[in-house]
Design a protein around this motif. Sequence first.
Motif, mmCIF file in Angstrom:
data_model
loop_
_atom_site.group_PDB
_atom_site.id
_atom_site.type_symbol
_atom_site.label_atom_id
_atom_site.label_comp_id
_atom_site.label_asym_id
_atom_site.label_seq_id
_atom_site.Cartn_x
_atom_site.Cartn_y
_atom_site.Cartn_z
ATOM 1 N N THR A 1 -2.553 8.668 -10.149
ATOM 2 C CA THR A 1 -1.581 7.571 -10.173
ATOM 3 C C THR A 1 -2.175 6.356 -10.882
ATOM 4 O O THR A 1 -1.528 5.739 -11.729
ATOM 5 N N TYR A 2 -3.430 6.026 -10.544
ATOM 6 C CA TYR A 2 -4.080 4.895 -11.194
ATOM 7 C C TYR A 2 -4.275 5.134 -12.685
ATOM 8 O O TYR A 2 -4.120 4.219 -13.487
ATOM 9 N N GLN A 3 -4.601 6.351 -13.083
ATOM 10 C CA GLN A 3 -4.775 6.660 -14.503
ATOM 11 C C GLN A 3 -3.479 6.427 -15.270
ATOM 12 O O GLN A 3 -3.490 5.830 -16.347
ATOM 13 N N ALA A 4 -2.368 6.907 -14.722
ATOM 14 C CA ALA A 4 -1.076 6.719 -15.389
ATOM 15 C C ALA A 4 -0.748 5.231 -15.520
ATOM 16 O O ALA A 4 -0.296 4.776 -16.579
ATOM 17 N N LEU A 5 -0.996 4.466 -14.460
ATOM 18 C CA LEU A 5 -0.728 3.024 -14.509
ATOM 19 C C LEU A 5 -1.652 2.330 -15.514
ATOM 20 O O LEU A 5 -1.212 1.460 -16.265
ATOM 21 N N ARG A 6 -2.918 2.700 -15.526
ATOM 22 C CA ARG A 6 -3.852 2.100 -16.485
ATOM 23 C C ARG A 6 -3.419 2.392 -17.924
ATOM 24 O O ARG A 6 -3.434 1.504 -18.773
ATOM 25 N N TYR A 7 -3.057 3.641 -18.171
ATOM 26 C CA TYR A 7 -2.638 4.018 -19.523
ATOM 27 C C TYR A 7 -1.401 3.220 -19.944
ATOM 28 O O TYR A 7 -1.354 2.667 -21.037
ATOM 29 N N ASP A 8 -0.405 3.153 -19.061
ATOM 30 C CA ASP A 8 0.812 2.395 -19.369
ATOM 31 C C ASP A 8 0.499 0.914 -19.547
ATOM 32 O O ASP A 8 1.079 0.248 -20.406
ATOM 33 N N LEU A 9 -0.438 0.389 -18.747
ATOM 34 C CA LEU A 9 -0.865 -1.006 -18.896
ATOM 35 C C LEU A 9 -1.502 -1.218 -20.268
ATOM 36 O O LEU A 9 -1.206 -2.201 -20.955
ATOM 37 N N GLY A 10 -2.348 -0.290 -20.686
ATOM 38 C CA GLY A 10 -2.957 -0.392 -22.013
ATOM 39 C C GLY A 10 -1.914 -0.390 -23.116
ATOM 40 O O GLY A 10 -1.993 -1.185 -24.057
ATOM 41 N N CYS A 11 -0.925 0.489 -22.996
ATOM 42 C CA CYS A 11 0.150 0.544 -23.997
ATOM 43 C C CYS A 11 0.945 -0.760 -24.022
ATOM 44 O O CYS A 11 1.313 -1.250 -25.093
ATOM 45 N N ALA A 12 1.204 -1.332 -22.843
ATOM 46 C CA ALA A 12 1.944 -2.597 -22.775
ATOM 47 C C ALA A 12 1.136 -3.726 -23.412
ATOM 48 O O ALA A 12 1.680 -4.551 -24.149
ATOM 49 N N ALA B 1 0.814 -1.206 0.000
ATOM 50 C CA ALA B 1 0.000 0.000 0.000
ATOM 51 C C ALA B 1 0.854 1.265 0.000
ATOM 52 O O ALA B 1 0.331 2.366 0.008
ATOM 53 N N SER B 2 2.160 1.116 -0.033
ATOM 54 C CA SER B 2 3.024 2.293 0.045
ATOM 55 C C SER B 2 3.211 2.941 -1.322
ATOM 56 O O SER B 2 3.130 2.296 -2.364
ATOM 57 N N ARG C 1 -4.087 4.705 -3.507
ATOM 58 C CA ARG C 1 -3.428 5.705 -4.366
ATOM 59 C C ARG C 1 -4.450 6.711 -4.854
ATOM 60 O O ARG C 1 -5.650 6.444 -4.889
ATOM 61 N N ASN C 2 -3.951 7.845 -5.316
ATOM 62 C CA ASN C 2 -4.864 8.839 -5.880
ATOM 63 C C ASN C 2 -5.220 8.443 -7.320
ATOM 64 O O ASN C 2 -4.527 7.643 -7.940
ATOM 65 N N GLU C 3 -6.289 9.013 -7.818
ATOM 66 C CA GLU C 3 -6.790 8.623 -9.142
ATOM 67 C C GLU C 3 -5.785 8.932 -10.254
ATOM 68 O O GLU C 3 -5.692 8.192 -11.228
ATOM 69 N N LYS D 1 2.521 -7.328 -16.022
ATOM 70 C CA LYS D 1 2.424 -7.852 -14.651
ATOM 71 C C LYS D 1 2.782 -6.784 -13.623
ATOM 72 O O LYS D 1 2.141 -6.672 -12.583
ATOM 73 N N TRP D 2 3.821 -5.986 -13.915
ATOM 74 C CA TRP D 2 4.229 -4.943 -12.966
ATOM 75 C C TRP D 2 3.207 -3.819 -12.895
ATOM 76 O O TRP D 2 2.890 -3.329 -11.806
ATOM 77 N N PHE D 3 2.668 -3.399 -14.039
ATOM 78 C CA PHE D 3 1.645 -2.349 -14.010
ATOM 79 C C PHE D 3 0.412 -2.839 -13.254
ATOM 80 O O PHE D 3 -0.188 -2.085 -12.480
ATOM 81 N N ALA D 4 0.033 -4.103 -13.463
ATOM 82 C CA ALA D 4 -1.124 -4.667 -12.772
ATOM 83 C C ALA D 4 -0.886 -4.721 -11.256
ATOM 84 O O ALA D 4 -1.802 -4.442 -10.470
ATOM 85 N N ARG D 5 0.329 -5.069 -10.846
ATOM 86 C CA ARG D 5 0.643 -5.080 -9.406
ATOM 87 C C ARG D 5 0.515 -3.680 -8.817
ATOM 88 O O ARG D 5 0.009 -3.511 -7.704
ATOM 89 N N GLY D 6 0.980 -2.676 -9.548
ATOM 90 C CA GLY D 6 0.844 -1.302 -9.078
ATOM 91 C C GLY D 6 -0.618 -0.887 -8.964
ATOM 92 O O GLY D 6 -1.013 -0.233 -7.996
ATOM 93 N N LEU D 7 -1.426 -1.291 -9.942
ATOM 94 C CA LEU D 7 -2.853 -0.967 -9.906
ATOM 95 C C LEU D 7 -3.572 -1.652 -8.749
ATOM 96 O O LEU D 7 -4.559 -1.134 -8.236
ATOM 97 N N ALA D 8 -3.089 -2.812 -8.346
ATOM 98 C CA ALA D 8 -3.720 -3.557 -7.253
ATOM 99 C C ALA D 8 -3.382 -2.964 -5.885
ATOM 100 O O ALA D 8 -3.996 -3.332 -4.883
ATOM 101 N N SER D 9 -2.445 -2.041 -5.834
ATOM 102 C CA SER D 9 -2.051 -1.426 -4.574
ATOM 103 C C SER D 9 -3.132 -0.450 -4.109
ATOM 104 O O SER D 9 -3.502 0.455 -4.841
ATOM 105 N N PRO D 10 -3.627 -0.621 -2.896
ATOM 106 C CA PRO D 10 -4.721 0.241 -2.422
ATOM 107 C C PRO D 10 -4.234 1.624 -1.981
ATOM 108 O O PRO D 10 -3.061 1.824 -1.681
#
Length: 194
Positions: free
Chosen positions: A143-154, A102-103, A139-141, A128-137
């Motif tokens: 941060t999640y948007q950036a991870l989702r976008y990068d996950l989509g690109c991957a 959660a950090s 975070r602000n929206e 897998k790494w982007f998904a692990r980051g998204l699963a972390s409780p």
Amino acid sequence: SFDEMMIDLDEELVESTLEKTAAPVQPPPASKVIAAPASDLATAGALSDVFDEFKKGMEDDGDSGDYETHYNLGIAFKEMGLMEEAIGEFQKALKTVGSDVASEEFVKCCNMLGLCFVDKGLPQVAVKWFARGLASPGRNEETYQALRYDLGCAHEMAGNEKAALETFLDVYGVNINYRDVSEKIESLKNRIHG
């Protein structure tokens, strides 16, 4: 000082995303290749020597370095294009965080590991790494948007167009003006539905 240089590199990469690294860099035509001046090559070699010495000193002290040291060293290696070394440092930084998923540090490491694996041409591992980051409780929206976008690109780089489309639709559902998500959705819909 070395610490100031690492902080500067960290600040430059705070905004680093897959969007900037997704497109392969095209080399100039062979007829336009210009050799780097010897002074630039010497400077690059000297900088590499400094990092090698620092890394050797870290290894001599064991893997007990703190999070900031490993994370900042990972940023520096990534900037230099040394992906293997960067990944190793981000993984060491992640170990210092321990099981605290959660950090903020955990999420930052997941993001940087994902970006490094994309740079290495391994988008499946990056997913897998982007998904692990998204699963972390917690975070602000943003941060999640950036991870989702990068996950989509991957996903898109890995050839998984349906998963990429679904992920970009999640981004679009939160903010229709996020980066170039509208264009990515249209492009993927055209490719999938022909």
